[in-house]
Design a protein around this motif. Structure first.
Motif, PDB file in Angstrom:
ATOM      1  N   ASP A   1       0.652  -0.585   0.810  1.00  0.00           N
ATOM      2  CA  ASP A   1      -0.343  -0.236  -0.212  1.00  0.00           C
ATOM      3  C   ASP A   1      -0.611   1.263  -0.147  1.00  0.00           C
ATOM      4  O   ASP A   1      -0.483   1.894   0.904  1.00  0.00           O
ATOM      5  CB  ASP A   1      -1.649  -1.016  -0.010  1.00  0.00           C
TER       6      ASP A   1
ATOM      7  N   ASN B   1      -3.369 -12.289  -0.815  1.00  0.00           N
ATOM      8  CA  ASN B   1      -2.161 -13.125  -0.930  1.00  0.00           C
ATOM      9  C   ASN B   1      -1.566 -13.332   0.462  1.00  0.00           C
ATOM     10  O   ASN B   1      -1.162 -14.430   0.827  1.00  0.00           O
ATOM     11  CB  ASN B   1      -1.103 -12.452  -1.804  1.00  0.00           C
TER      12      ASN B   1
ATOM     13  N   HIS C   1       2.566  -8.560  -6.795  1.00  0.00           N
ATOM     14  CA  HIS C   1       1.585  -9.328  -7.575  1.00  0.00           C
ATOM     15  C   HIS C   1       0.954  -8.405  -8.620  1.00  0.00           C
ATOM     16  O   HIS C   1       1.649  -7.579  -9.228  1.00  0.00           O
ATOM     17  CB  HIS C   1       0.563  -9.931  -6.585  1.00  0.00           C
ATOM     18  N   ASP C   2      -0.360  -8.496  -8.789  1.00  0.00           N
ATOM     19  CA  ASP C   2      -1.036  -7.740  -9.849  1.00  0.00           C
ATOM     20  C   ASP C   2      -0.954  -6.225  -9.671  1.00  0.00           C
ATOM     21  O   ASP C   2      -1.142  -5.476 -10.633  1.00  0.00           O
ATOM     22  CB  ASP C   2      -2.506  -8.185  -9.981  1.00  0.00           C
TER      23      ASP C   2
ATOM     24  N   ASP D   1       3.678   4.411  -1.210  1.00  0.00           N
ATOM     25  CA  ASP D   1       3.722   4.205  -2.660  1.00  0.00           C
ATOM     26  C   ASP D   1       4.885   3.283  -2.988  1.00  0.00           C
ATOM     27  O   ASP D   1       6.021   3.537  -2.548  1.00  0.00           O
ATOM     28  CB  ASP D   1       3.921   5.589  -3.311  1.00  0.00           C
ATOM     29  N   MET D   2       4.622   2.236  -3.775  1.00  0.00           N
ATOM     30  CA  MET D   2       5.681   1.265  -4.077  1.00  0.00           C
ATOM     31  C   MET D   2       6.846   1.875  -4.869  1.00  0.00           C
ATOM     32  O   MET D   2       7.910   1.324  -4.935  1.00  0.00           O
ATOM     33  CB  MET D   2       5.116   0.051  -4.813  1.00  0.00           C
TER      34      MET D   2
ATOM     35  N   ALA E   1      -6.118  -5.961  -0.497  1.00  0.00           N
ATOM     36  CA  ALA E   1      -6.965  -6.479   0.583  1.00  0.00           C
ATOM     37  C   ALA E   1      -6.250  -7.544   1.404  1.00  0.00           C
ATOM     38  O   ALA E   1      -6.835  -8.096   2.339  1.00  0.00           O
ATOM     39  CB  ALA E   1      -8.238  -7.049  -0.010  1.00  0.00           C
TER      40      ALA E   1
HETATM   41  C1  SAM Z   1      -5.682  -5.601  -7.388  1.00  0.00           C
HETATM   42  S1  SAM Z   1      -5.212  -4.822  -5.924  1.00  0.00           S
HETATM   43  C2  SAM Z   1      -4.109  -5.970  -5.186  1.00  0.00           C
HETATM   44  C3  SAM Z   1      -4.810  -7.096  -4.563  1.00  0.00           C
HETATM   45  C4  SAM Z   1      -3.837  -8.041  -3.909  1.00  0.00           C
HETATM   46  N1  SAM Z   1      -3.163  -8.842  -4.927  1.00  0.00           N
HETATM   47  C5  SAM Z   1      -4.493  -8.910  -2.859  1.00  0.00           C
HETATM   48  O1  SAM Z   1      -3.991 -10.008  -2.643  1.00  0.00           O
HETATM   49  O2  SAM Z   1      -5.458  -8.485  -2.224  1.00  0.00           O
HETATM   50  C6  SAM Z   1      -4.072  -3.592  -6.478  1.00  0.00           C
HETATM   51  C7  SAM Z   1      -3.578  -2.734  -5.338  1.00  0.00           C
HETATM   52  O3  SAM Z   1      -2.489  -1.932  -5.810  1.00  0.00           O
HETATM   53  C8  SAM Z   1      -2.510  -0.754  -5.037  1.00  0.00           C
HETATM   54  N2  SAM Z   1      -1.649   0.258  -5.683  1.00  0.00           N
HETATM   55  C9  SAM Z   1      -1.850   0.889  -6.861  1.00  0.00           C
HETATM   56  N3  SAM Z   1      -0.821   1.714  -7.107  1.00  0.00           N
HETATM   57  C10 SAM Z   1       0.040   1.602  -6.066  1.00  0.00           C
HETATM   58  C11 SAM Z   1       1.284   2.222  -5.721  1.00  0.00           C
HETATM   59  N4  SAM Z   1       1.846   3.127  -6.536  1.00  0.00           N
HETATM   60  N5  SAM Z   1       1.896   1.859  -4.570  1.00  0.00           N
HETATM   61  C12 SAM Z   1       1.318   0.955  -3.723  1.00  0.00           C
HETATM   62  N6  SAM Z   1       0.135   0.343  -3.991  1.00  0.00           N
HETATM   63  C13 SAM Z   1      -0.490   0.662  -5.146  1.00  0.00           C
HETATM   64  C14 SAM Z   1      -3.977  -0.379  -4.970  1.00  0.00           C
HETATM   65  O4  SAM Z   1      -4.242   0.524  -3.923  1.00  0.00           O
HETATM   66  C15 SAM Z   1      -4.607  -1.763  -4.776  1.00  0.00           C
HETATM   67  O5  SAM Z   1      -4.823  -2.029  -3.422  1.00  0.00           O
END
Ligand code: SAM
Length: 243
Positions: A68, A54, A106-107, A90-91, A51
């Protein structure tokens, strides 16, 4: 498949993770970057920026590019960070063809549930960090500090209200995952319903992290960053040597 709170239920996400909750934590991350980076007009890439909670604070110091997987989460971020660049990708595989002064994960790194996925995300960070730059990885847990737990919370936003329990459990301590299980009671206007959302997340020993980070070429420092409720929190501050 993305958890529902990142997709069709994304309008509820700001109650689960309000932007104000990120201020103290991002201050710690900024201090870690400041130990390694000087200068103005610095650039930062966040992988799994969600979202943009950060980024809302990071953009005061950096020109931010945000990656994201979820278009719905990127839409939330666009609303609060219109000046940032948003990229749906995708990361593990994204390649932007340029480098940044800083890379931040981050998380969202917790969504890497296998060693191969974690390695792929680390490779992405390496390829986007300029020589002399810094990558910072901030997983919610490493295996050594993981604790099971349960919390109950509630929040309201406009005519929506949500109450939920969040349970963190590790059913098999021999594998590389743990579960976060949400049980929501959602109210919108006069309507109320229950909903479950389940996350399977990655959990790796500190020495697996260190080995994967050092294998790509980073010089790594583990930094202990205690927070209320996260007393054992630690992050990996990774410098890419000058060539
Ligand atoms: C907990 S949220 C992150 C929130 C973020 N720390 C913030 O400041 O808003 C986790 C995010 O990781 C993303 N995500 C999950 N797998 C991913 C991937 N393989 N590549 C990129 N983003 C990914 C999800 O779509 C989600 O938006």
């Amino acid at each position: 498949m993305l958890p529902r709170i990142y997709s069709d239920l994304v309008e509820w996400y700001p109650m689960l993770d309000p932007v104000e909750d990120h201020a103290d934590e991002v201050a710690v991350f900024l201090a870690a970057f400041d130990q390694k980076l000087v200068g103005r007009n610095l650039t930062l890439l966040e992988l799994g920026s969600g979202a943009g909670n950060n980024a809302f604070y990071l953009k005061q110091r950096f020109k931010c590019s945000l990656v994201d997987l979820s278009s719905a989460m990127l839409d939330l971020s666009r609303r609060q960070n219109p000046e940032c660049t948003h990229i749906e990708s995708d990361m593990r595989t994204v390649r932007l063809g340029r480098t940044f002064d800083a890379v931040f994960v981050h998380d969202a790194i917790c969504h890497m549930t296998t060693k191969d996925d974690l390695e792929a995300a680390i490779q992405t960070a390496w390829e986007h960090t300029r020589p002399g730059g810094v990558a910072l990885f901030a997983p919610d847990h490493v295996k050594e500090t993981f604790k099971e737990g349960k919390t109950t919370q509630s929040a309201s936003l406009g005519d929506r209200r949500m109450e939920w329990t969040e349970q963190t459990v590790d059913p098999d301590s021999d594998d590389s995952t743990y579960n976060v299980e949400f049980d929501f009671v959602m109210r919108h206007g006069a309507e109320t319903w229950d909903l479950e959302d389940r996350f399977v997340l990655g959990l790796f020993p500190r020495n697996t992290w260190m080995r994967l980070l050092e294998d790509v070429g980073f010089k790594v420092k583990v930094q202990h960053c205690p927070f209320e409720g996260f007393e054992s929190y630690e992050v990996f501050v990774c410098s890419r040597p000058q060539e």
